[in-house]
Design a protein around this motif. Structure first.
Motif: not given
Length: 403
Positions: A150-156, A204-213, A231-241
């Motif tokens: 779920v979190i990997c699909e959300m983040l891309g 940054r170069e190729q944004p998609k419809d995901d949370m990281v973009s 980096y901090g936010v994405v790592s938090l979402l992956i670990i806490a998510g």
């Protein structure tokens, strides 16, 4: 330091404590509810065990999250190189409000509720893979893959990289309690950072419809996340998510299987799933201790002096079993009703991912019990091992028989 009641007397941080911390927590609540304990890494921290005190500390802005304010300039610059330091979990106002605001734009409860259908699909796909097997490990086969997908699909995150994230996440969560793994921790941190750097550059170069973009593009009052903050936010979402949800699902199913009358009640009345999840969160919460806080000034709490710079930890699982706050706290009762538990914290740091964790747990538990109504433990409950470390509370494995 208060020496009236020692950590050894309390039975803290032993293997027995790791297996079942509640006798030690109840002992502290009776004898020394605000206890200065020697931690596994050799430093002292105040342990807050009563519910009322826990709420007070979690909401009091004098207990801060950013310890770098106590460091000199050189030490602060070094500490801020850590990719996990630049996120809302370790920030105080006004930075906290800005960081949380930027993340919230890509992480709303409405968006999470819209994921319920996809979460149900994933749960059923994982259960389909179990068909024909008589025994599984709930954690490896279900509780871990569900939230990481779920979190990997959300983040891309590409599906082939999910196992890397599990390895990195496990190492980083357990790092706080095992200084002996410094080399491994360093290696995994470097691998994780390199992965994020490359991935964010591509997005940054190729944004998609995901949370990281969306996080890259998100703005709050004209402000954007810096590279380090990303980096901090994405790592938090992956670990806490995913870490917390793995434990919530596995701990919750373990509670049901060791309280069969409660499991039958939920199977007969699946509409009880929401109060059942709240009771799972209270009874065997996935986060044992809150993340670190420090006293920004010298203050009094429960007649004790906490000095400026002192380390303070709230024992969330202790507060959730406080007899002053909950009737029969050691009884697991899915019909308990409205719960004021602290499993997701309190105050400005209340868990942003709480709606996602709740939906994932509701779907996971109800779907599994519907598909395997005779689910039962495949070992004695006393033979199970709980993961080392004081931050998360979760089993290393949960073998069950499928019927």
């Amino acid at each position: 330091m208060d020496n009236n009641f020692s950590s050894k007397e309390a039975g803290l941080f032993t293997h027995a404590f790791n297996q079942n911390p509640y006798p030690a927590f109840h002992s502290l609540q009776q004898h020394d509810p605000l206890h200065q304990a020697l931690m596994p890494d050799g430093h002292y921290a105040w342990i807050v065990t009563r519910y009322e005190d826990a709420v007070a500390v979690l909401k009091d802005t004098r207990f801060i999250k950013d310890f770098t304010v106590f460091l000199n300039e050189e030490e602060r610059a070094e500490a801020q190189k850590n990719i996990f330091s630049q996120n809302m979990l370790f920030a105080d106002p006004p930075d906290h409000k800005r960081l949380r605001g930027l993340v919230q734009q890509a992480f709303t409860p409405k968006m999470i509720e819209e994921l319920r259908g996809r979460i149900t699909e994933i749960a059923n796909e994982l259960i389909n893979d179990m068909q024909g097997r008589s025994q599984i490990d709930i954690i490896d086969d279900f509780a871990f893959p569900l939230p990481i997908i779920v979190i990997c699909e959300m983040l891309g995150v590409p599906s082939e990289d999910r196992d890397k994230f599990r390895t990195w996440s496990n190492t980083l969560v357990e790092a706080s309690n095992d200084p002996g793994k410094a080399e491994k921790i360093q290696q995994h941190t470097e691998e994780f950072t390199a992965y994020l750097r490359d991935w964010i550059a591509i997005r940054r170069e190729q944004p998609k419809d995901d949370m990281v973009s969306k996080l890259i593009q998100a703005e709050e009052a004209g402000d954007r996340l810096s590279e380090q903050e990303l980096y901090g936010v994405v790592s938090l979402l992956i670990i806490a998510g995913h870490e917390t949800t793995v434990n919530l699902v596995a701990n919750g199913l373990f509670a049901l299987m060791t309280h069969p009358e409660q499991m039958r009640k939920l199977q007969q009345q699946p509409e009880l799933i929401r109060p059942a999840i709240e009771e799972m969160l209270r009874f065997e919460g996935p986060v044992e201790f809150s993340t670190d806080r420090w006293a920004a000034e010298t203050l009094e709490l429960q007649g004790k002096t906490i000095n400026k710079g002192d380390h303070v930890l709230v024992a969330l699982d202790a507060a959730n079993r406080d007899p002053e706050a909950f009737e029969d706290p050691d009884v697991f009762d899915i019909t308990r009703g409205q719960s004021k538990h602290l499993a997701f914290g309190k105050g400005i740091h209340f868990c942003l991912g709480a709606p996602l964790a709740r939906v994932e747990a509701e779907v996971a538990v109800n779907t599994l019990l519907e598909r395997f109504p005779g689910l039962q433990l495949d070992t004695a409950s006393t033979d199970l091992e709980w993961r080392p470390g004081i931050l998360m509370r979760g089993l290393t494995e949960l073998p069950v028989r499928l019927t």
